[in-house]
Structures are given as C-alpha cells and as structure tokens.
Design a protein around this motif. Structure first.
Motif, PDB file in Angstrom:
ATOM      1  N   ALA A 129     -32.551 -25.124  -1.759  1.00 27.77           N
ATOM      2  CA  ALA A 129     -33.119 -26.273  -1.242  1.00 27.77           C
ATOM      3  C   ALA A 129     -32.495 -26.967  -0.188  1.00 27.77           C
ATOM      4  CB  ALA A 129     -33.461 -27.120  -2.457  1.00 27.77           C
ATOM      5  N   ARG A 135     -38.388 -18.970   3.539  1.00 29.40           N
ATOM      6  CA  ARG A 135     -39.147 -18.212   2.614  1.00 29.40           C
ATOM      7  C   ARG A 135     -37.930 -17.489   1.830  1.00 29.40           C
ATOM      8  NH1 ARG A 135     -44.669 -15.315   3.765  1.00 29.40           N
ATOM      9  NH2 ARG A 135     -45.045 -17.567   4.130  1.00 29.40           N
ATOM     10  N   ARG A 150     -39.401 -25.890  -9.798  1.00 25.74           N
ATOM     11  CA  ARG A 150     -39.655 -27.342  -9.187  1.00 25.74           C
ATOM     12  C   ARG A 150     -39.318 -27.284  -7.531  1.00 25.74           C
ATOM     13  NH1 ARG A 150     -36.000 -28.135 -13.618  1.00 25.74           N
ATOM     14  NH2 ARG A 150     -34.375 -28.599 -12.126  1.00 25.74           N
ATOM     15  N   LEU A 151     -38.886 -25.892  -7.145  1.00 25.56           N
ATOM     16  CA  LEU A 151     -38.777 -25.803  -5.768  1.00 25.56           C
ATOM     17  C   LEU A 151     -40.036 -25.879  -4.870  1.00 25.56           C
ATOM     18  CD1 LEU A 151     -36.198 -23.072  -5.155  1.00 25.56           C
ATOM     19  CD2 LEU A 151     -35.759 -25.445  -4.773  1.00 25.56           C
ATOM     20  N   SER A 152     -40.199 -26.743  -3.752  1.00 27.45           N
ATOM     21  CA  SER A 152     -41.220 -26.927  -2.887  1.00 27.45           C
ATOM     22  C   SER A 152     -40.911 -26.291  -1.555  1.00 27.45           C
ATOM     23  CB  SER A 152     -41.753 -28.247  -2.555  1.00 27.45           C
ATOM     24  OG  SER A 152     -40.616 -29.024  -2.147  1.00 27.45           O
ATOM     25  N   SER A 153     -39.586 -26.125  -1.258  1.00 31.84           N
ATOM     26  CA  SER A 153     -38.969 -25.408  -0.067  1.00 31.84           C
ATOM     27  C   SER A 153     -37.612 -24.762  -0.438  1.00 31.84           C
ATOM     28  CB  SER A 153     -38.921 -26.353   0.942  1.00 31.84           C
ATOM     29  OG  SER A 153     -38.244 -25.899   2.186  1.00 31.84           O
ATOM     30  N   ARG A 155     -40.359 -21.637   0.438  1.00 33.18           N
ATOM     31  CA  ARG A 155     -41.434 -21.090  -0.253  1.00 33.18           C
ATOM     32  C   ARG A 155     -40.941 -19.646  -0.795  1.00 33.18           C
ATOM     33  NH1 ARG A 155     -47.563 -19.911   2.266  1.00 33.18           N
ATOM     34  NH2 ARG A 155     -48.508 -19.128   0.350  1.00 33.18           N
ATOM     35  N   PRO A 169     -43.639 -22.036  -8.970  1.00 28.55           N
ATOM     36  CA  PRO A 169     -43.196 -23.022  -7.999  1.00 28.55           C
ATOM     37  C   PRO A 169     -44.467 -23.186  -7.150  1.00 28.55           C
ATOM     38  CG  PRO A 169     -41.351 -21.304  -8.228  1.00 28.55           C
ATOM     39  CD  PRO A 169     -42.713 -21.134  -9.110  1.00 28.55           C
ATOM     40  N   PRO A 170     -44.746 -24.180  -6.505  1.00 27.74           N
ATOM     41  CA  PRO A 170     -45.620 -24.591  -5.722  1.00 27.74           C
ATOM     42  C   PRO A 170     -45.792 -23.551  -4.408  1.00 27.74           C
ATOM     43  CG  PRO A 170     -44.285 -26.148  -5.508  1.00 27.74           C
ATOM     44  CD  PRO A 170     -43.751 -25.652  -6.449  1.00 27.74           C
ATOM     45  N   GLY A 171     -47.084 -22.995  -4.233  1.00 28.30           N
ATOM     46  CA  GLY A 171     -47.409 -22.334  -3.081  1.00 28.30           C
ATOM     47  C   GLY A 171     -46.486 -20.793  -3.065  1.00 28.30           C
ATOM     48  N   CYS A 172     -45.922 -20.310  -4.407  1.00 28.76           N
ATOM     49  CA  CYS A 172     -45.346 -19.199  -4.238  1.00 28.76           C
ATOM     50  C   CYS A 172     -46.422 -17.922  -4.192  1.00 28.76           C
ATOM     51  CB  CYS A 172     -44.634 -19.125  -5.678  1.00 28.76           C
ATOM     52  SG  CYS A 172     -45.648 -18.856  -7.101  1.00 28.76           S
TER      53      CYS A 172
END
Length: 263
Positions: A129, A135, A150-153, A155, A169-172
């Motif tokens: 993070a 990425r 929990r990581l958003s960045s 990706r 993770p979101p957007g994984c």
C-alpha cells in the motif's frame, strides 16, 4: 500379506508427501495412510489409503493414532500449515507416536534478486500500500488472502493454483496457475499484466521458484513472506529435508519400535 502391517500416517498436500507415500507403499509390511485437507486438490492422488478432512484437533488426532495403531507420523504439509503441525506435535506427544517434520528448504536470494522480507501478510499489505506500484502479482498456494483482501491499491493479480476464498480485494484479477515450473508462462504474465512487484510466501519447492526466476529476469522486486516460527514442542521432533531421508527415518523408526501386544 502381513496381517498386522506397520501403519504410517503421512500428513500430506505436497509433492514430497506423495513421493514419500509412493516409496513407503512398496515396502513389505507397511500400511500407508495419507491425510488430505478438505478441498485440497492434488494433481495425482497419493498411493495407499486416503483420509479426507480433519481429525478434530490435537485430541482427535491422538485418539485416531491410537485407534488405528499408527506407529509413525510424517508431517509433510506445506510450510504455512501451522495449525496442522501444531496438532501433530501435540497429538504425537500425547500418544507416544514418533513424529517427523518433512521440511522444504527455504528459498535463498540469488544474484540479481531484489527481495523485501516481511513477517506476515499484514506487513506485506502495508508495504504494498505504501509502495509506488500500480499492479502487484500475488503468487502462492493459500486459499485465504487475509489482510490483502482490504487492499484497494495496488491492483492485485492473483496467481494461484485454485480459486481463493472470499473476500477478495476490489478490482483484483485472477490468473489460475495450470502448470508449476513454467518460467516462460510466468514471465509472459508479468509482462502482459504490467506487474510492478511480486508477492509470495517462502513455500519452497519448484512451483513458486518459476515466478522468482521470471521476476529476476524482468528486474522486478519481490516481497517474500517469511515462514512462521516452529510451534512449541516441535524442537523434540525429528526433521528431514526430502522424501528419501523421511523414508529412511520411517524404516528405522518402525524397525526399532516393538509392536504393541494385542488381544
């Protein structure tokens, strides 16, 4: 056929466990049971008998060892299966059954590697993070992503042998590994997904080494999660670093231990 074969329990889930079972089933007078966790998929089922699922903790495993007259246990689980190893240490101490820990040698950095060592996934998530990467590729065998979920960045690209458990993770992105040891495939994936950093656990074995080689060739940093410390009581267990040595330990241990009288 020996009516009372020497029963050996192999706690499995690794290629080393299968190789050990293959060697042991060919020994006269030896009965081999390999335990596999629920949901654990292996390319080839190990020879001998199979036990699917858990034993009910250390107490349940100790009872199983006594009930099935097990004369030796080999823990050949992956390095991060701490719960299983804890139970094996406690159960073998309670039942008096000898225990061997079959350990994969840890990976060591080579010339050209850029490794950042962290103690756990929480620390790995913090490092990713705070880093400059957009990425990251996550390579490993775990089904649970822990703090990474929990990581958003950055990706995340999940390079795993099987689908992970939610939450994700979101957007994984998910890229299932079909074949271990494919350096060309790992290199192509890293380049095609524009990966800036690799995260892996120090699981040893050939499956993860391919992505380490690919990262080295592309000049990518690698975050390596260190192995957990050995469980309390493990200092008294025997250790081996390969199936051949584990098999030799089983043979000598079984030969030296007199069978319990029955009837």
């Amino acid at each position: 056929m020996d009516p009372h074969p020497d029963h050996v329990l192999v706690l499995g889930g690794t290629t080393e466990a299968r190789a050990l079972a293959q060697d042991l089933v060919e020994l006269p007078g030896v009965r081999v049971t390999t335990s596999l966790p629920v949901g654990r998929e292996v390319p080839l089922a190990p020879p001998g008998e199979l036990h699917r699922g858990g034993f009910g903790g250390a107490e349940g495993l100790a009872a199983w060892l006594v009930e099935h007259e097990v004369r030796a246990v080999v823990d050949a689980t992956p390095p991060y299966s701490a719960r299983i190893t804890d139970a094996a240490v406690e159960a073998c101490a309670a039942s008096g059954v000898p225990l061997l820990l079959l350990e994969r040698p840890a990976w060591l950095p080579q010339a050209g590697d850029d490794w950042r060592s962290v103690p756990d996934l929480d620390a790995a998530a913090e490092l990713l993070a705070a880093g400059p990467w957009s990425r990251a590729l996550v390579a490993g065998g775990g089904r649970s992503l822990g703090a990474l979920a929990r990581l958003s960045s950055p990706r995340l690209v999940l390079r795993l042998p099987r689908l992970p458990r939610p939450p994700l993770p979101p957007g994984c992105e998910i890229a299932l590994r079909r074949r271990a040891g494919d350096v060309d495939g790992e290199r192509a994936l890293l380049a095609d997904r524009d990966v800036g950093v690799v995260l892996t656990t120090d699981s040893g074995g050939p499956g993860g080494a391919a992505v380490l080689v690919a990262a080295r060739e592309l000049g990518l940093p690698v975050v390596v999660v260190r192995r957990p410390p050995a469980p309390p009581g493990a200092s008294g267990a025997a250790r081996a670093t390969g199936p051949a040595r584990a098999s030799a330990w089983v043979r000598s241990t079984v030969a030296e231990r007199p069978r319990a009288l029955s009837g």
